[in-house]
Design an enzyme around this catalytic site. Structure first.
Site, PDB file in Angstrom:
ATOM      1  CB  SER A 113      37.646  11.280 -37.371  1.00  0.00           C
ATOM      2  OG  SER A 113      37.218  10.158 -36.638  1.00  0.00           O
ATOM      3  CG  ASP A 402      31.691  13.136 -31.692  1.00  0.00           C
ATOM      4  OD1 ASP A 402      32.233  12.163 -31.131  1.00  0.00           O
ATOM      5  OD2 ASP A 402      32.131  13.633 -32.746  1.00  0.00           O
ATOM      6  CG  HIS A 405      35.528  11.834 -32.736  1.00  0.00           C
ATOM      7  ND1 HIS A 405      34.314  11.986 -33.371  1.00  0.00           N
ATOM      8  CD2 HIS A 405      36.333  11.174 -33.597  1.00  0.00           C
ATOM      9  CE1 HIS A 405      34.376  11.441 -34.584  1.00  0.00           C
ATOM     10  NE2 HIS A 405      35.586  10.935 -34.742  1.00  0.00           N
TER      11      HIS A 405
END
Length: 436
Positions: A113, A402, A405
């Protein structure tokens, strides 16, 4: 050969081209990116990032870890260091990128991600809502960030479109490459979606199908020369190391690095055997500075360093990057006609916390889009997309978006450091790849 006329950029890159004419985007030439005003309320909740899975079991494992490096782990690290001395450096094995004169940059990315530009969202049908993407696009794009990722800034440095996810069926532009990264991806187990091995298989399908279309006289996004001249990026391993740290003591974590590295080696070798010659491989970041890890309950703060980061997690990240760097050196010797660059992201991302004021960050260890308030504003049961979670007003003051990230502002700093080539071996300039 494929079509020579460039494909019209997708909507995201078109927005970038419009903005770079003004002052809101400087493609990693500035240290920070200003965030947009606070967005309107979100319509509905969607799944949390796979990298922010509950880590309740990690608390007890964390408390079991010892501060002193066990003998077994020390022996392994010593062996890695000895192997590094015995193998010529990547700089000696490679003199520069292999790119035919006149070729345009093509980029393929494999990862998790940290570099997923929407692949997992497309695969799972996730309808991410604002505040995701608010700082730049200004809409959700499938990225777990308030704006651009590090890879987006790197694409800007090459003046190419942002990479479209391989799994995104509509609105994609593959004329300058494709992104196979997927949120939650790891190296193991290798045969589950969307592990690194699966991502490489997806690439081979993409390549074969593209060349098949061209052979049929149809329009393919990239021709054979494009694949041969392309740069292949790998940014994976964070989920593997985090999973180990959540369940095992430090010495056992280090002992389990070889299978992870073996998967990365297999990916490079597979790509190489299929004609790839330019590789850019990222190490992992400062895992011990992530609010998600800091929020794990602990008995005391004895494992915190002077900047408030977990020493055990960071030691593991440094050890992994050292082993990955040694692997890249070995591969460079084996693949003498290839260029393999290793970039150590740990010092770059650790500096975001250690010297946060230099970059204008006020909250280096707090989550911008989180829940719970100080000191970390992170709740394992409430992700950024939860209904009762409110994002900070100015993401450019935060390092973490978050809890897992980075914010766009932090990603801009990371990209600028990568572009400096100071943290890469050999010290090649990313933005000089395949320059016309």
């Amino acid at each position: 050969m494929g079509p020579q006329n460039p494909v019209v950029p997708d909507s995201d890159h078109h927005l970038y081209l419009l903005r770079r004419r003004g002052t809101s985007s400087r493609a990693a030439r500035t240290d920070r990116v200003q965030a947009k005003p606070k967005p309107p309320p979100r319509a509905h909740a969607t799944p949390r990032s796979p990298m922010s899975a509950a880590a309740g079991a990690g608390g007890s494992a964390m408390r079991r870890r010892r501060a002193v490096l066990p003998a077994a782990a020390a022996a392994l690290l010593l062996a890695l260091a000895v192997s590094a001395l015995a193998v010529p450096t990547a700089a000696a094995a490679s003199s520069g990128f292999r790119c035919r004169p006149g070729s345009r940059p093509v980029l393929f990315n494999f990862g998790d991600s940290n570099s997923d530009t929407g692949g997992m969202a497309a695969a799972r049908g996730w309808h991410l809502t604002r505040p995701e993407g608010r700082a730049f696009f200004p809409r959700p794009t499938g990225r777990f960030c308030d704006g651009r990722l590090t890879i987006d800034f790197l694409c800007e440095s090459l003046n190419i479109s942002y990479l479209s996810p391989f799994l995104k069926a509509l609105g994609s532009n593959y004329s300058r490459g494709a992104n196979f990264a997927s949120a939650g991806a790891a190296t193991q187990p290798r045969d589950v979606p969307f592990a690194l091995h699966i991502q490489v298989q997806e690439f081979l399908y993409f390549r074969d199908r593209s060349l098949e279309l061209i052979d049929q006289g149809l329009s393919g996004p990239i021709d054979a020369q494009g694949f041969q001249n392309a740069l292949y990026m790998i940014d994976i391993g964070q989920n593997d190391v985090n999973a180990l740290l959540s369940n095992l003591p430090y010495d056992q974590v280090i002992a389990k690095f070889p299978p992870i590295l073996a998967e990365i080696k297999d990916a490079v070798q597979t790509l190489y055997s299929n004609g790839s010659r330019n590789f850019w491989i990222h190490g992992t970041g400062a895992l011990g500075c992530l609010p998600q890890k800091l929020a794990i309950p602990r008995k005391n703060d004895s494992d915190l360093d002077q900047y408030g980061c977990l020493k055990t997690y960071n030691r593991a990240a440094v050890a992994f990057n050292t082993a990955l760097s040694n692997l890249c050196d070995q591969l460079s010797v084996e693949m003498k006609d290839a260029t393999i660059v290793h970039t150590d992201l740990f010092p770059i991302k650790y500096d975001l916390v250690a010297n946060h004021t230099k970059y204008g960050f006020d909250k280096p260890l707090m989550t911008c889009c989180g829940y719970g308030g100080p000191p970390y504003n992170y709740d394992f049961n409430k992700g950024c997309q939860s209904k009762d979670v409110t994002a900070c007003d100015d993401g450019s003051k935060f390092v973490s978006w978050d809890g897992v990230h980075l914010t766009e502002a932090a990603n801009a700093v990371v990209a600028k450091a990568i572009l400096s080539s100071q943290y890469s071996k050999p010290s090649l300039k990313f933005d000089q790849f395949c320059r016309v």
